[in-house]
Design a protein around this motif. Structure first.
Motif, mmCIF file in Angstrom:
data_model
loop_
_atom_site.group_PDB
_atom_site.id
_atom_site.type_symbol
_atom_site.label_atom_id
_atom_site.label_comp_id
_atom_site.label_asym_id
_atom_site.label_seq_id
_atom_site.Cartn_x
_atom_site.Cartn_y
_atom_site.Cartn_z
ATOM 1 N N ILE A 162 0.859 -1.181 0.000
ATOM 2 C CA ILE A 162 0.000 0.000 0.000
ATOM 3 C C ILE A 162 0.895 1.231 0.000
ATOM 4 O O ILE A 162 1.972 1.238 0.600
ATOM 5 N N SER A 163 0.455 2.297 -0.684
ATOM 6 C CA SER A 163 1.285 3.490 -0.765
ATOM 7 C C SER A 163 0.429 4.705 -1.084
ATOM 8 O O SER A 163 -0.723 4.588 -1.502
ATOM 9 N N THR A 164 1.022 5.878 -0.877
ATOM 10 C CA THR A 164 0.391 7.144 -1.247
ATOM 11 C C THR A 164 1.355 7.943 -2.108
ATOM 12 O O THR A 164 2.575 7.775 -2.022
ATOM 13 N N THR A 165 0.807 8.821 -2.921
ATOM 14 C CA THR A 165 1.617 9.703 -3.745
ATOM 15 C C THR A 165 1.811 11.039 -3.028
ATOM 16 O O THR A 165 1.253 11.267 -1.953
ATOM 17 N N THR A 166 2.578 11.926 -3.615
ATOM 18 C CA THR A 166 2.818 13.245 -3.028
ATOM 19 C C THR A 166 1.508 14.010 -2.888
ATOM 20 O O THR A 166 0.740 14.130 -3.839
ATOM 21 N N ASP B 195 0.317 9.106 5.526
ATOM 22 C CA ASP B 195 0.683 10.469 5.173
ATOM 23 C C ASP B 195 1.130 10.510 3.707
ATOM 24 O O ASP B 195 1.161 9.492 3.011
ATOM 25 N N THR B 196 1.509 11.678 3.256
ATOM 26 C CA THR B 196 1.994 11.855 1.895
ATOM 27 C C THR B 196 3.214 10.997 1.609
ATOM 28 O O THR B 196 4.039 10.751 2.500
ATOM 29 N N ALA B 197 3.340 10.513 0.372
ATOM 30 C CA ALA B 197 4.527 9.790 -0.096
ATOM 31 C C ALA B 197 4.976 8.706 0.881
ATOM 32 O O ALA B 197 6.129 8.654 1.297
ATOM 33 N N THR B 198 4.047 7.844 1.248
ATOM 34 C CA THR B 198 4.306 6.784 2.228
ATOM 35 C C THR B 198 4.135 5.423 1.575
ATOM 36 O O THR B 198 3.210 5.213 0.790
ATOM 37 N N SER B 199 5.032 4.491 1.921
ATOM 38 C CA SER B 199 4.980 3.137 1.380
ATOM 39 C C SER B 199 5.083 2.123 2.511
ATOM 40 O O SER B 199 5.930 2.265 3.400
ATOM 41 N N ILE B 200 4.227 1.100 2.473
ATOM 42 C CA ILE B 200 4.186 0.075 3.518
ATOM 43 C C ILE B 200 4.061 -1.293 2.872
ATOM 44 O O ILE B 200 3.276 -1.484 1.939
ATOM 45 N N ALA C 109 4.187 -5.356 9.562
ATOM 46 C CA ALA C 109 4.198 -4.307 8.542
ATOM 47 C C ALA C 109 5.578 -3.675 8.549
ATOM 48 O O ALA C 109 6.257 -3.631 9.589
ATOM 49 N N ALA C 110 6.008 -3.210 7.398
ATOM 50 C CA ALA C 110 7.284 -2.497 7.292
ATOM 51 C C ALA C 110 7.015 -1.142 6.667
ATOM 52 O O ALA C 110 6.474 -1.058 5.558
ATOM 53 N N LEU C 111 7.358 -0.094 7.395
ATOM 54 C CA LEU C 111 7.270 1.261 6.850
ATOM 55 C C LEU C 111 8.527 1.496 6.023
ATOM 56 O O LEU C 111 9.631 1.608 6.566
ATOM 57 N N LEU C 112 8.371 1.546 4.711
ATOM 58 C CA LEU C 112 9.511 1.680 3.806
ATOM 59 C C LEU C 112 9.950 3.124 3.642
ATOM 60 O O LEU C 112 11.078 3.407 3.249
ATOM 61 N N GLY C 113 9.046 4.044 3.939
ATOM 62 C CA GLY C 113 9.335 5.464 3.850
ATOM 63 C C GLY C 113 8.071 6.251 4.107
ATOM 64 O O GLY C 113 6.961 5.765 3.874
ATOM 65 N N LEU D 280 6.804 21.417 4.265
ATOM 66 C CA LEU D 280 5.766 21.704 3.276
ATOM 67 C C LEU D 280 6.123 21.120 1.918
ATOM 68 O O LEU D 280 5.241 20.695 1.157
ATOM 69 N N ASP D 281 7.418 21.075 1.612
ATOM 70 C CA ASP D 281 7.869 20.562 0.325
ATOM 71 C C ASP D 281 7.507 19.088 0.148
ATOM 72 O O ASP D 281 7.336 18.622 -0.985
ATOM 73 N N ARG D 282 7.349 18.357 1.243
ATOM 74 C CA ARG D 282 6.946 16.945 1.164
ATOM 75 C C ARG D 282 5.555 16.793 0.561
ATOM 76 O O ARG D 282 5.226 15.768 -0.022
ATOM 77 N N TYR D 283 4.725 17.827 0.703
ATOM 78 C CA TYR D 283 3.336 17.768 0.249
ATOM 79 C C TYR D 283 3.114 18.476 -1.082
ATOM 80 O O TYR D 283 2.028 18.395 -1.647
ATOM 81 N N HIS D 284 4.147 19.173 -1.548
ATOM 82 C CA HIS D 284 4.033 19.968 -2.774
ATOM 83 C C HIS D 284 4.434 19.121 -3.978
ATOM 84 O O HIS D 284 5.457 18.433 -3.944
ATOM 85 N N ARG D 285 3.664 19.186 -5.046
ATOM 86 C CA ARG D 285 3.933 18.351 -6.218
ATOM 87 C C ARG D 285 5.031 18.924 -7.116
ATOM 88 O O ARG D 285 5.165 18.515 -8.252
ATOM 89 N N GLY D 286 5.765 19.858 -6.598
ATOM 90 C CA GLY D 286 6.903 20.424 -7.305
ATOM 91 C C GLY D 286 8.015 20.666 -6.306
ATOM 92 O O GLY D 286 8.333 19.802 -5.498
ATOM 93 N N LEU D 287 8.591 21.863 -6.345
ATOM 94 C CA LEU D 287 9.679 22.217 -5.434
ATOM 95 C C LEU D 287 9.365 23.536 -4.738
ATOM 96 O O LEU D 287 8.851 24.468 -5.348
#
Length: 200
Positions: free
Chosen positions: A7-11, A28-33, A44-48, A143-150
């Motif tokens: 399971i994962s989420t995008t930015t 949360d944003t950009a999360t992989s499990i 479960a393993a939180l990959l990031g 905030l940059d973690r949630y922004h689809r750019g920079l």
């Protein structure tokens, strides 16, 4: 990380899933499990990224979550776990050590325990970033973690100014404007995807 995730989420995406044992995971944003529920396992393993686990109680099958070198084993509790490139951070919201947090530095493996102000480290589940005396640079990095750019900081000295407040993670661009205005700065859009924060 997403290649190895179940399971994962995008930015900018928030997601809540219910696992087969009834455990709820708020991502949360950009999360992989990745998950392992074979046989007696509840792993479960939180990959990031970051996730909040509301673990279904089962005394015979402890729930185990790994994040880098850290491993959290519980029977039934609620906790927040974050894995960054340089640290692991766990906050126990409800359980025997409710209100406690532990941060592990992945470079030195040093661990630091601290009490938290309820809600400040889990406000992201409501789409908010709650900060108290953070530098502008720290806030923009988050905030940059949630922004689809920079989101770029154009002046290091300006980035050292301190701010406190509550910011909307679902609108990181607007949040960046709010942060800059607190110290008299401005935000320029260099493109639809790149924001530059600097003094006015």
């Amino acid at each position: 990380r997403r290649l190895f995730a179940d399971i994962s989420t995008t930015t900018g995406e928030f997601r809540t899933v219910t696992l087969e044992d009834g455990t709820h995971v708020h991502m949360d944003t950009a999360t992989s499990i990745s998950l392992d529920f074979t046989g007696p396992n509840r792993r479960a393993a939180l990959l990031g990224g970051r996730a909040y686990f509301d673990v279904a109680r089962d005394a015979d099958r402890p729930f185990v979550v790994t994040a880098g070198p850290a491993e959290v084993t519980v029977i039934g509790t609620r906790f927040d776990l974050r894995l960054d490139d340089d640290s692991v951070f766990v906050v126990v919201e409800h359980g025997l050590v409710g209100g406690n947090s532990l941060r592990i530095d992945l470079t030195t493996c040093a661990a630091r325990r601290a009490d938290i102000v309820p809600g400040t480290d889990t406000a992201w589940r409501d789409g908010r970033l709650e900060v108290e005396d953070w530098s502008i640079a720290q806030v923009l990095t988050e905030l940059d973690r949630y922004h689809r750019g920079l989101i770029l900081l154009g002046d290091a000295a300006f980035g050292r100014h301190r701010v406190s407040g509550s910011f909307d993670l679902t609108r990181p661009d607007q949040a960046a404007h709010s942060v800059a205005r607190v110290q008299g700065g401005r935000v320029r859009a260099l493109s639809p995807w790149v924001l530059l924060v600097s003094p006015a």
